[in-house]
Design a protein around this motif. Structure first.
Motif, PDB file in Angstrom:
ATOM      1  N   UNK A 120       1.043  -1.164   0.342  1.00  0.00           N
ATOM      2  CA  UNK A 120       0.163   0.304   0.171  1.00  0.00           C
ATOM      3  C   UNK A 120       0.432   1.372  -0.046  1.00  0.00           C
ATOM      4  N   UNK A 121       0.370   2.351  -0.860  1.00  0.00           N
ATOM      5  CA  UNK A 121       1.141   3.477  -0.999  1.00  0.00           C
ATOM      6  C   UNK A 121       0.162   4.624  -1.064  1.00  0.00           C
ATOM      7  N   UNK A 122      -0.625   5.183  -0.080  1.00  0.00           N
ATOM      8  CA  UNK A 122      -1.543   6.303   0.143  1.00  0.00           C
ATOM      9  C   UNK A 122      -1.262   7.525   0.435  1.00  0.00           C
ATOM     10  N   UNK A 123      -1.558   8.155  -0.132  1.00  0.00           N
ATOM     11  CA  UNK A 123      -2.345   8.447  -0.756  1.00  0.00           C
ATOM     12  C   UNK A 123      -2.049   8.252  -2.467  1.00  0.00           C
ATOM     13  N   UNK A 124      -1.975   8.467  -3.196  1.00  0.00           N
ATOM     14  CA  UNK A 124      -1.806   8.082  -4.803  1.00  0.00           C
ATOM     15  C   UNK A 124      -1.310   9.318  -4.999  1.00  0.00           C
ATOM     16  N   UNK A 125       0.357   9.025  -5.167  1.00  0.00           N
ATOM     17  CA  UNK A 125       0.739  10.534  -5.840  1.00  0.00           C
ATOM     18  C   UNK A 125       1.496  12.001  -4.553  1.00  0.00           C
ATOM     19  N   UNK A 126       0.950  10.645  -3.746  1.00  0.00           N
ATOM     20  CA  UNK A 126       1.417  11.040  -2.258  1.00  0.00           C
ATOM     21  C   UNK A 126       2.661  11.613  -1.914  1.00  0.00           C
ATOM     22  N   UNK A 127       3.532  10.533  -2.112  1.00  0.00           N
ATOM     23  CA  UNK A 127       4.773  10.524  -1.098  1.00  0.00           C
ATOM     24  C   UNK A 127       5.888  11.665  -2.555  1.00  0.00           C
ATOM     25  N   UNK A 128       4.584  11.616  -3.590  1.00  0.00           N
ATOM     26  CA  UNK A 128       5.595  12.500  -4.818  1.00  0.00           C
ATOM     27  C   UNK A 128       5.367  13.638  -4.561  1.00  0.00           C
ATOM     28  N   UNK A 129       3.846  14.268  -3.843  1.00  0.00           N
ATOM     29  CA  UNK A 129       3.987  15.380  -3.371  1.00  0.00           C
ATOM     30  C   UNK A 129       5.592  15.271  -1.634  1.00  0.00           C
ATOM     31  N   UNK A 164       5.791  12.550   8.259  1.00  0.00           N
ATOM     32  CA  UNK A 164       5.691  12.946   7.321  1.00  0.00           C
ATOM     33  C   UNK A 164       5.352  11.527   5.847  1.00  0.00           C
ATOM     34  N   UNK A 165       5.317  11.008   7.078  1.00  0.00           N
ATOM     35  CA  UNK A 165       5.442   8.658   6.022  1.00  0.00           C
ATOM     36  C   UNK A 165       5.113   8.569   7.305  1.00  0.00           C
ATOM     37  N   UNK A 166       4.460   7.160   7.429  1.00  0.00           N
ATOM     38  CA  UNK A 166       4.358   6.302   8.212  1.00  0.00           C
ATOM     39  C   UNK A 166       4.822   4.499   7.763  1.00  0.00           C
ATOM     40  N   UNK A 167       5.647   4.057   8.343  1.00  0.00           N
ATOM     41  CA  UNK A 167       5.830   2.883   7.662  1.00  0.00           C
ATOM     42  C   UNK A 167       5.550   1.320   8.738  1.00  0.00           C
ATOM     43  N   UNK A 168       5.045   0.077   8.046  1.00  0.00           N
ATOM     44  CA  UNK A 168       4.519  -0.588   8.634  1.00  0.00           C
ATOM     45  C   UNK A 168       4.314  -1.729   7.789  1.00  0.00           C
ATOM     46  N   UNK A 169       3.696  -3.261   8.444  1.00  0.00           N
ATOM     47  CA  UNK A 169       3.752  -4.467   7.809  1.00  0.00           C
ATOM     48  C   UNK A 169       2.186  -4.291   7.230  1.00  0.00           C
ATOM     49  N   UNK A 228      -0.400  -5.510   8.130  1.00  0.00           N
ATOM     50  CA  UNK A 228      -1.546  -5.619   9.499  1.00  0.00           C
ATOM     51  C   UNK A 228      -1.347  -4.757  10.153  1.00  0.00           C
ATOM     52  N   UNK A 229      -0.950  -3.600   9.365  1.00  0.00           N
ATOM     53  CA  UNK A 229      -0.848  -2.075  10.122  1.00  0.00           C
ATOM     54  C   UNK A 229      -1.275  -1.234   9.966  1.00  0.00           C
ATOM     55  N   UNK A 230      -1.825  -1.673   8.665  1.00  0.00           N
ATOM     56  CA  UNK A 230      -2.857  -0.790   7.513  1.00  0.00           C
ATOM     57  C   UNK A 230      -3.916   0.566   8.282  1.00  0.00           C
ATOM     58  N   UNK A 231      -4.735  -0.659   8.956  1.00  0.00           N
ATOM     59  CA  UNK A 231      -6.042   0.050   9.664  1.00  0.00           C
ATOM     60  C   UNK A 231      -4.881   1.923  10.397  1.00  0.00           C
ATOM     61  N   UNK A 274      -2.764  18.896  11.117  1.00  0.00           N
ATOM     62  CA  UNK A 274      -1.280  18.684  10.514  1.00  0.00           C
ATOM     63  C   UNK A 274      -1.986  17.734   9.073  1.00  0.00           C
ATOM     64  N   UNK A 275      -0.944  18.727   8.432  1.00  0.00           N
ATOM     65  CA  UNK A 275      -1.000  17.621   6.629  1.00  0.00           C
ATOM     66  C   UNK A 275      -0.700  15.819   6.962  1.00  0.00           C
ATOM     67  N   UNK A 276      -1.850  15.670   6.319  1.00  0.00           N
ATOM     68  CA  UNK A 276      -1.443  14.328   7.005  1.00  0.00           C
ATOM     69  C   UNK A 276      -0.613  13.023   6.484  1.00  0.00           C
ATOM     70  N   UNK A 277      -0.010  12.283   7.507  1.00  0.00           N
ATOM     71  CA  UNK A 277       1.298  11.119   5.966  1.00  0.00           C
ATOM     72  C   UNK A 277       0.511  10.714   5.419  1.00  0.00           C
ATOM     73  N   UNK A 278       2.141   9.802   4.561  1.00  0.00           N
ATOM     74  CA  UNK A 278       1.577   8.876   3.747  1.00  0.00           C
ATOM     75  C   UNK A 278       1.880   7.593   4.364  1.00  0.00           C
ATOM     76  N   UNK A 279       1.416   6.415   3.711  1.00  0.00           N
ATOM     77  CA  UNK A 279       1.093   4.949   4.227  1.00  0.00           C
ATOM     78  C   UNK A 279       1.914   4.244   3.834  1.00  0.00           C
ATOM     79  N   UNK A 280       2.656   3.715   3.992  1.00  0.00           N
ATOM     80  CA  UNK A 280       3.823   2.435   3.134  1.00  0.00           C
ATOM     81  C   UNK A 280       3.346   1.115   3.873  1.00  0.00           C
ATOM     82  N   UNK A 281       2.640   0.719   3.195  1.00  0.00           N
ATOM     83  CA  UNK A 281       2.979  -0.947   4.460  1.00  0.00           C
ATOM     84  C   UNK A 281       3.440  -2.385   3.573  1.00  0.00           C
ATOM     85  N   UNK A 282       3.949  -3.188   4.436  1.00  0.00           N
ATOM     86  CA  UNK A 282       4.911  -4.314   3.353  1.00  0.00           C
ATOM     87  C   UNK A 282       4.983  -5.236   3.065  1.00  0.00           C
TER      88      UNK A 282
END
Length: 381
Positions: free
Chosen positions: A12-21, A178-183, A185-188, A202-210
């Protein structure tokens, strides 16, 4: 570095285009990873998001490692069918210190900011918690699969568990992530962080799961289950456990741990390369070479290691073998030791043993072997 490298293995990389911005802002990003200190080790599965954090650090960004000393007192309900047991303060403190040392085996210390969420969560007043609770609804919380399943089955869900996602989300507010990482199972929990940050202006963080790394039994790697490979485990044991990975999981391990494509070839050689990498990352190349030599001698050739550790034989006659195996040969529990004995996996001077209580005279000076890789010689006290 291309964004594809930063987001390697992302599900998951949410929202789309968020990390680029975020990257277009031209400043170092604050990349968050939170880990509750529920056990004394970080295993190679938990290291996968740490590797993503290191990739961001290598590009000049700041890794913010949140040691969840406070949220550990609640217990993360993600993926749980029952409430987690609560650890004591001393155990939490010991685990917290060890976690940081282990994480820095992978992270860049110069670009790592270590924070404990007790810094801010312990100062929240009742009014603060009520304000935080207003950022979501019970109905929204019960959308989580783990809560929904337990609620549907009539099983209890404590209010403290319902608060957990909000407390983890508040960590993002406190450190302005700015970005939060997790597995996966941590998406929620990670998405809850976006909602809470927005509620606090605050400006919401980008979510990146692996993905979650699967162990040799096909289940998620877990310290509580024991199917794990801790980063600080002895080199010989790390090597041996890695060699247990079945062929059909090698591709996932290469992608997530080695961050390489598995090329066609001999699966045994691929496992050896993987085991060398895991040991070398934690202990260095000399330790990896010694661990491989130990594995070759004891497992592939079926011989006794050249240097067998020795220990004094504990008091008592007879000696309870399951306890001996737990105390001195690294078996995880007496029940596991009994299972190993029943499967003829324990030998005394090369002979399989079936008894649980062994005459002291038989163990004096004897070589005890548990499984293929664990050896100990016991000398009279």
């Amino acid at each position: 570095m291309l964004i594809e490298e930063l987001t390697r293995n992302a599900v998951d990389l949410l929202p789309a285009g968020g990390l680029e911005r975020k990257l277009e802002q031209g400043r170092p990003l604050r990349v968050k990873l939170g880990i509750d200190v529920t056990s004394p080790d970080i295993h190679v599965g938990r290291a996968v998001p740490l590797q993503r954090m290191r990739a961001f650090q290598d590009e000049g960004h700041t890794g913010v490692l949140i040691v969840g000393d406070y949220t550990t007192r609640i217990g993360d309900p993600s993926g749980r069918s029952a409430e987690r047991p609560i650890l004591g303060d001393d155990e939490i403190e010991q685990n917290a210190r060890e976690y940081v040392d282990q994480a820095l085996l992978i992270l860049d210390p110069e670009r790592t900011e270590v924070r404990r969420n007790g810094e801010w969560l312990s100062t929240l007043t009742y009014a603060d918690i009520v304000q935080l609770a207003r950022t979501t609804t019970v109905a929204r919380l019960l959308e989580r699969d783990d809560f929904a399943n337990r609620y549907g089955a009539g099983e209890p869900i404590s209010v403290s568990e319902l608060l957990y996602p909000l407390m983890q989300a508040y960590d993002s507010v406190a450190i302005e992530a700015d970005v939060e990482l997790g597995g996966t199972d941590q998406l929620y929990n990670l998405l809850a962080g976006r909602d809470v940050m927005e509620a606090y202006g605050l400006e919401p963080q980008v979510v990146l799961t692996v993905p979650l790394l699967l162990s040799w039994d096909g289940a998620k790697m877990s310290s509580s289950v024991g199917n794990n490979i801790p980063l600080t485990m002895a080199p010989e044991e790390q090597f041996g456990r890695t060699m247990r990975i079945p062929d059909d999981l090698l591709r996932q391990w290469y992608e997530l741990v080695l961050e390489q494509e598995l090329r066609p070839g001999d699966p045994l050689e691929a496992k050896l390369a993987l085991a060398r990498f895991i040991v070398e990352r934690s202990h260095g190349p000399d330790a990896a070479a010694r661990a491989e030599a130990h594995f070759t001698r004891t497992v592939r050739e079926g011989q006794v290691p050249e240097d067998v550790p020795e220990a004094p034989l504990p008091a008592g006659d007879p000696v309870h073998l399951p306890k001996l195996l737990v105390d001195h040969l690294g078996i995880s529990s007496t029940s596991e030791a009994r299972r190993l004995i029943a499967q003829e996996g324990v030998r005394i001077d090369g002979e399989p043993v079936a008894e649980l209580d062994i005459p002291r005279s038989r163990l004096e000076g004897a070589l005890v072997q548990a499984g293929k890789r664990r050896f100990m010689r016991f000398q009279p006290a």
